[in-house]
Design a protein around this motif. Structure first.
Motif, PDB file in Angstrom:
ATOM      1  N   ILE A 184       0.876  -1.161   0.000  1.00 54.06           N
ATOM      2  CA  ILE A 184       0.000   0.000   0.000  1.00 54.06           C
ATOM      3  C   ILE A 184       0.920   1.220   0.000  1.00 54.06           C
ATOM      4  CG2 ILE A 184      -0.225   0.063   2.526  1.00 54.06           C
ATOM      5  CD1 ILE A 184      -3.263   0.482   2.074  1.00 54.06           C
ATOM      6  N   THR A 185       0.609   2.214  -0.824  1.00 55.85           N
ATOM      7  CA  THR A 185       1.498   3.378  -0.884  1.00 55.85           C
ATOM      8  C   THR A 185       1.223   4.285   0.314  1.00 55.85           C
ATOM      9  OG1 THR A 185      -0.085   4.465  -2.354  1.00 55.85           O
ATOM     10  CG2 THR A 185       1.764   3.370  -3.390  1.00 55.85           C
ATOM     11  N   PRO A 201       0.719  10.747   1.562  1.00 53.24           N
ATOM     12  CA  PRO A 201       1.746  11.747   1.247  1.00 53.24           C
ATOM     13  C   PRO A 201       2.455  12.348   2.461  1.00 53.24           C
ATOM     14  CG  PRO A 201      -0.110  12.035  -0.219  1.00 53.24           C
ATOM     15  CD  PRO A 201      -0.501  10.944   0.764  1.00 53.24           C
ATOM     16  N   ILE A 233     -12.985   1.984 -20.466  1.00 52.99           N
ATOM     17  CA  ILE A 233     -13.207   2.475 -21.825  1.00 52.99           C
ATOM     18  C   ILE A 233     -12.791   3.936 -21.855  1.00 52.99           C
ATOM     19  CG2 ILE A 233     -14.882   2.821 -23.679  1.00 52.99           C
ATOM     20  CD1 ILE A 233     -16.560   0.613 -22.389  1.00 52.99           C
ATOM     21  N   ASN A 234     -11.775   4.213 -22.643  1.00 52.65           N
ATOM     22  CA  ASN A 234     -11.223   5.556 -22.699  1.00 52.65           C
ATOM     23  C   ASN A 234     -11.502   6.109 -24.085  1.00 52.65           C
ATOM     24  OD1 ASN A 234      -9.552   7.767 -23.018  1.00 52.65           O
ATOM     25  ND2 ASN A 234      -8.015   6.960 -21.606  1.00 52.65           N
ATOM     26  N   ASN A 273     -10.488   8.439 -25.687  1.00 49.71           N
ATOM     27  CA  ASN A 273      -9.385   9.004 -26.460  1.00 49.71           C
ATOM     28  C   ASN A 273      -8.551   7.971 -27.201  1.00 49.71           C
ATOM     29  OD1 ASN A 273     -10.180  11.434 -25.439  1.00 49.71           O
ATOM     30  ND2 ASN A 273      -8.700  11.413 -23.760  1.00 49.71           N
ATOM     31  N   GLY A 333     -15.420   5.943 -17.896  1.00 53.77           N
ATOM     32  CA  GLY A 333     -15.320   6.953 -16.849  1.00 53.77           C
ATOM     33  C   GLY A 333     -14.262   6.573 -15.832  1.00 53.77           C
ATOM     34  N   LEU A 334     -14.316   7.213 -14.676  1.00 53.30           N
ATOM     35  CA  LEU A 334     -13.312   6.987 -13.648  1.00 53.30           C
ATOM     36  C   LEU A 334     -13.524   5.644 -12.961  1.00 53.30           C
ATOM     37  CD1 LEU A 334     -13.376  10.513 -11.993  1.00 53.30           C
ATOM     38  CD2 LEU A 334     -11.562   9.596 -13.464  1.00 53.30           C
ATOM     39  N   TYR A 379       3.863   6.191 -11.466  1.00 57.84           N
ATOM     40  CA  TYR A 379       2.544   6.506 -12.004  1.00 57.84           C
ATOM     41  C   TYR A 379       1.429   5.936 -11.120  1.00 57.84           C
ATOM     42  CZ  TYR A 379      -1.530   6.520 -15.003  1.00 57.84           C
ATOM     43  OH  TYR A 379      -2.799   6.713 -15.483  1.00 57.84           O
ATOM     44  N   ARG A 426       1.464   5.211  -8.002  1.00 54.51           N
ATOM     45  CA  ARG A 426       1.380   5.936  -6.735  1.00 54.51           C
ATOM     46  C   ARG A 426       0.506   7.189  -6.879  1.00 54.51           C
ATOM     47  NH1 ARG A 426       4.094   6.392  -1.982  1.00 54.51           N
ATOM     48  NH2 ARG A 426       3.628   8.369  -1.013  1.00 54.51           N
ATOM     49  N   GLU A 427       0.725   7.916  -7.963  1.00 51.45           N
ATOM     50  CA  GLU A 427      -0.085   9.123  -8.200  1.00 51.45           C
ATOM     51  C   GLU A 427      -1.560   8.779  -8.332  1.00 51.45           C
ATOM     52  OE1 GLU A 427       1.161  11.529 -11.452  1.00 51.45           O
ATOM     53  OE2 GLU A 427       3.180  11.785 -10.648  1.00 51.45           O
ATOM     54  N   LEU A 428      -1.831   7.768  -9.130  1.00 48.39           N
ATOM     55  CA  LEU A 428      -3.204   7.375  -9.387  1.00 48.39           C
ATOM     56  C   LEU A 428      -3.894   6.936  -8.089  1.00 48.39           C
ATOM     57  CD1 LEU A 428      -4.834   7.204 -11.984  1.00 48.39           C
ATOM     58  CD2 LEU A 428      -4.199   4.797 -12.165  1.00 48.39           C
ATOM     59  N   GLN A 436      -3.223   7.848  -5.102  1.00 41.73           N
ATOM     60  CA  GLN A 436      -3.463   8.984  -4.222  1.00 41.73           C
ATOM     61  C   GLN A 436      -4.631   9.828  -4.738  1.00 41.73           C
ATOM     62  OE1 GLN A 436      -2.466   9.172  -1.257  1.00 41.73           O
ATOM     63  NE2 GLN A 436      -3.614  11.062  -0.930  1.00 41.73           N
ATOM     64  N   VAL A 437      -4.714  10.013  -6.039  1.00 39.41           N
ATOM     65  CA  VAL A 437      -5.860  10.738  -6.610  1.00 39.41           C
ATOM     66  C   VAL A 437      -7.155  10.005  -6.232  1.00 39.41           C
ATOM     67  CG1 VAL A 437      -7.069  11.199  -8.788  1.00 39.41           C
ATOM     68  CG2 VAL A 437      -4.689  11.894  -8.517  1.00 39.41           C
ATOM     69  N   LEU A 485     -10.371  11.404  -4.133  1.00 43.58           N
ATOM     70  CA  LEU A 485     -11.746  11.420  -4.650  1.00 43.58           C
ATOM     71  C   LEU A 485     -12.689  10.625  -3.750  1.00 43.58           C
ATOM     72  CD1 LEU A 485     -11.074  10.902  -8.486  1.00 43.58           C
ATOM     73  CD2 LEU A 485     -11.709  13.029  -7.340  1.00 43.58           C
ATOM     74  N   THR A 509      -6.081   1.390  -2.598  1.00 39.16           N
ATOM     75  CA  THR A 509      -5.475   0.591  -3.660  1.00 39.16           C
ATOM     76  C   THR A 509      -4.441  -0.353  -3.066  1.00 39.16           C
ATOM     77  OG1 THR A 509      -5.791   2.401  -5.225  1.00 39.16           O
ATOM     78  CG2 THR A 509      -4.260   0.668  -5.867  1.00 39.16           C
ATOM     79  N   MET A 544       3.232  -3.191 -24.966  1.00 35.01           N
ATOM     80  CA  MET A 544       4.321  -3.932 -25.621  1.00 35.01           C
ATOM     81  C   MET A 544       3.743  -5.061 -26.480  1.00 35.01           C
ATOM     82  SD  MET A 544       7.750  -4.293 -25.733  1.00 35.01           S
ATOM     83  CE  MET A 544       8.724  -3.869 -24.251  1.00 35.01           C
ATOM     84  N   GLU A 584       2.253  -3.884 -29.702  1.00 39.58           N
ATOM     85  CA  GLU A 584       3.293  -3.558 -30.680  1.00 39.58           C
ATOM     86  C   GLU A 584       3.819  -4.828 -31.346  1.00 39.58           C
ATOM     87  OE1 GLU A 584       5.899  -0.491 -29.122  1.00 39.58           O
ATOM     88  OE2 GLU A 584       7.394  -1.036 -30.644  1.00 39.58           O
ATOM     89  N   ASN A 643       8.454  13.545  -8.591  1.00 41.69           N
ATOM     90  CA  ASN A 643       8.855  12.155  -8.329  1.00 41.69           C
ATOM     91  C   ASN A 643      10.090  11.804  -9.170  1.00 41.69           C
ATOM     92  OD1 ASN A 643       8.021  11.293 -10.981  1.00 41.69           O
ATOM     93  ND2 ASN A 643       5.928  11.350 -10.245  1.00 41.69           N
ATOM     94  N   HIS A 668       1.384  14.379  -6.139  1.00 41.58           N
ATOM     95  CA  HIS A 668       0.725  13.509  -7.123  1.00 41.58           C
ATOM     96  C   HIS A 668      -0.100  14.308  -8.127  1.00 41.58           C
ATOM     97  CE1 HIS A 668      -2.051  14.169  -3.869  1.00 41.58           C
ATOM     98  NE2 HIS A 668      -3.045  13.730  -4.578  1.00 41.58           N
ATOM     99  N   MET A 697      -2.918  14.695 -15.280  1.00 41.49           N
ATOM    100  CA  MET A 697      -3.836  13.903 -14.445  1.00 41.49           C
ATOM    101  C   MET A 697      -5.143  14.692 -14.225  1.00 41.49           C
ATOM    102  SD  MET A 697      -4.105  11.035 -12.543  1.00 41.49           S
ATOM    103  CE  MET A 697      -2.597  10.346 -11.793  1.00 41.49           C
ATOM    104  N   LEU A 714      -9.088  13.868 -15.190  1.00 37.31           N
ATOM    105  CA  LEU A 714     -10.193  13.869 -14.211  1.00 37.31           C
ATOM    106  C   LEU A 714     -11.326  14.764 -14.686  1.00 37.31           C
ATOM    107  CD1 LEU A 714      -8.147  14.091 -10.871  1.00 37.31           C
ATOM    108  CD2 LEU A 714      -9.358  12.091 -11.759  1.00 37.31           C
ATOM    109  N   GLN A 755     -12.137  15.548 -17.695  1.00 35.18           N
ATOM    110  CA  GLN A 755     -12.805  14.904 -18.820  1.00 35.18           C
ATOM    111  C   GLN A 755     -13.876  13.912 -18.359  1.00 35.18           C
ATOM    112  OE1 GLN A 755      -9.776  13.052 -21.161  1.00 35.18           O
ATOM    113  NE2 GLN A 755     -11.263  11.777 -22.260  1.00 35.18           N
ATOM    114  N   PHE A 756     -13.639  13.317 -17.183  1.00 35.00           N
ATOM    115  CA  PHE A 756     -14.610  12.358 -16.643  1.00 35.00           C
ATOM    116  C   PHE A 756     -15.496  12.988 -15.557  1.00 35.00           C
ATOM    117  CE2 PHE A 756     -11.391   9.218 -18.226  1.00 35.00           C
ATOM    118  CZ  PHE A 756     -12.221   8.625 -19.172  1.00 35.00           C
ATOM    119  N   TYR A 783      -7.963  20.565  -5.895  1.00 32.18           N
ATOM    120  CA  TYR A 783      -6.596  20.657  -6.415  1.00 32.18           C
ATOM    121  C   TYR A 783      -6.282  22.041  -6.992  1.00 32.18           C
ATOM    122  CZ  TYR A 783      -6.800  15.511  -6.432  1.00 32.18           C
ATOM    123  OH  TYR A 783      -6.913  14.195  -6.091  1.00 32.18           O
TER     124      TYR A 783
END
Lengths: 153, 153, 153, 153, 153, 153
Positions: free
Chosen positions: C119-120, C123, E39-40, E42, E73-74, E99, E101-103, E105-106, E110, E116, E132, E135, F93, F127, F132, F136, F138-139, F146
């Protein structure tokens, strides 16, 4: 320096399957590879230099291109003695990488004719460091799956 | 595979002093090194394949062991065609390392006879990526200090 | 192994808010979590095992699912004793990650039934290591903001 | 705290060209920079505090804005004494970065008025750490290319 | 949120042995795990959502605790819908870690009730990313060793 | 170049609390800081340059030392125009670090009189990347925690 001669330096305390794997993957590049046990006056090894040399000699006994040696001092000085043009090192992870990059550059500063070649460790050996294995030994864990058959104690 | 033949793959878009430095440092290991421009259908290069081949040929014109080629598809398929036993790559930093490690392992999975050798970039070239240079070019920066004399446009 | 039992190993020298935070975030997953103080013969701790056990017991006194223990030897051996199916660890940064990854894989090698969950860190605790705090204590810094109220000395 | 005063802390065991490079690049930002030798009771330095102070004084003898000092204890306490608003540190690689980030945040926790400024090392000095140089010295390597002319022993 | 319910989000474009490995290693922790195809809008996937759902359903057809879903969506919004208390993610390397870790925390920002959990990938799968593999597919490489038997195209 | 003038470049798409935090922590070092919105012809921003300039002007309206600008082209060219001796960047980071190190060195190559100063992000903002936050938005996630109060849309 002779580009057909390489040095594979390490503590080999003990020799692991990871070390053997790296040797086997680069062996075809050279006419001679010296596996060199670095003797560092500051650290007390778990296994004697004699024991480590014996293991390495037994592992590579059928490989005429491999020579085993021990060296007190800088790896680069050993390279100069045997005229090796290359140092071979394995890379296990990105912390490893940072340290190895520094060392390789210092060696180029000390002798611009000697290059360090890196090879990434095979996945199943990527988590094997000699220091981790020494710690496991100290707590009586069975480390035999990490070691060549001949490395027993 | 022939262990005296290597492949040095890249986009070379454009060729930099960093590329040339890596080639010069590993050249003595092999009888033949193919510098291979990877053609990736998804990306639009800044310089044409023809232009890049011309630069590479001019840079290595006096080096009989170096051959220049372009290849659409997997590097490993090119290696098999020319029977190369080794792929050569430079490592610039630890982010680089993570990606290169993955690629090297995928290549071993696809063909266990072909190994990737890494060499750490010379400090003054460690920050040079072709993508950074393309960005500089786009903004009319003078990138000539990063490029071989022959690479002018 | 019982997947409702976990082990949270550490030196806890001293216990920090970072440790408590990780426990609280994973507690709901298990019927029992053993917080285990690793006793390492090679290192002299700053605080005695008794002191650390006392702190941990006080912190989790109202949490019937938490048990406090001390263990000399490999964490994996303690897990086997209490039949824990999971080890819980916090990740503070990417250097941490490289080491923890190796340790987790060694533990899987030693016992394939035991998994490590990460678990991270939150912060505001990501920069808190016990070793950093010991260094601060040694220089008489006020480390109370990093510690549970009960950890005073 | 005075934002025109900075502290550049380190072991300087020995002083390297990397240290001097960082000082020269940030000097214009401040009216006064204290180069502070940290005295850590746990480590035995290779060179005496007196020797290191002498070197630093000689190197910066013509730079009236630079003062040399030695300090036993936390860097942040020295900053408070001299009312420095900033700490200056060099960043050599990403392992370095992880540690420096933690230290900078601990210092902000201890004193929210003091910020740490980082500057990335010049490529040719990025692989130079004092610990690497001490190891080279121990094995009689010629480290003079890494050191200011005045640092001889 | 229900701590017995988890979500394992991903693109699964395509599903790999690495994904299946992570699911199997955490399955015992939960009463229900939703494998959720993100489902993204973009990105144009290589395989249709229908194809990916079909693969996942076939792979986990005997596992009553696993449900397959797709979500635009999220991830956190899907978690709230199914009241999942945990998100499960694999960690392959240190770039990945930064990456993830950031996700994580976000997601905590929320919705503070959802944590996580990370598990490090098994060594032989650590170099497998869906990108990969896409590709490799594009260049007609045989990727079947990386994929569950049922994932064929 | 004037060492009392700095440039803080970014996309600011949108402006976050992380950006404001970094500005506030380095402001005392300079007589003038230009917050410069980089206009990159290749990327379509989420918010118009006009909108981003308006936000930045409102945020720093009481700070006479701060000027807001937009610039198409290399940051270093803007620095030369305004005679800035320093560029200021935040580090979030270690992946960030690798990229920023390269950019800083390229900028020194292009103009040796301009240095990049780094400051590590405050933990609660580490983070937060603009990319990022755009994802967010967009969704339809609530990203207001933030963002500075004035950044609403």
């Amino acid at each position: 320096m002779n580009h057909k001669i390489a040095v594979f330096p390490g503590s080999f305390d003990p020799v692991t399957l990871g070390h053997v794997d790296i040797m086997q993957r680069v062996l075809s590049l050279f006419d001679k590879i010296y596996v060199v046990i670095g003797i560092n006056g500051n650290k007390v090894p778990l296994f004697s230099v004699e024991q480590r040399m014996e293991w390495l000699k037994a592992i590579f006994r059928n490989e005429s291109r491999v020579a085993i040696a021990a060296h007190r001092g800088l790896t680069i000085d050993f390279c100069k003695q045997v005229k090796a043009g290359f140092i071979v090192r394995g890379l296990r992870n990105s912390t490893d990488y940072c340290y190895e990059r520094e060392l390789a550059q210092v060696n180029r500063d000390l002798c611009s004719d000697i290059e360090t070649l890196f090879i990434t460790s095979t996945p199943q050996y990527a988590h094997l460091s000699s220091s981790m294995i020494r710690e496991l030994i100290q707590f009586q864990a069975d480390v035999s799956p990490y070691l060549p058959d001949i490395v027993r104690f």
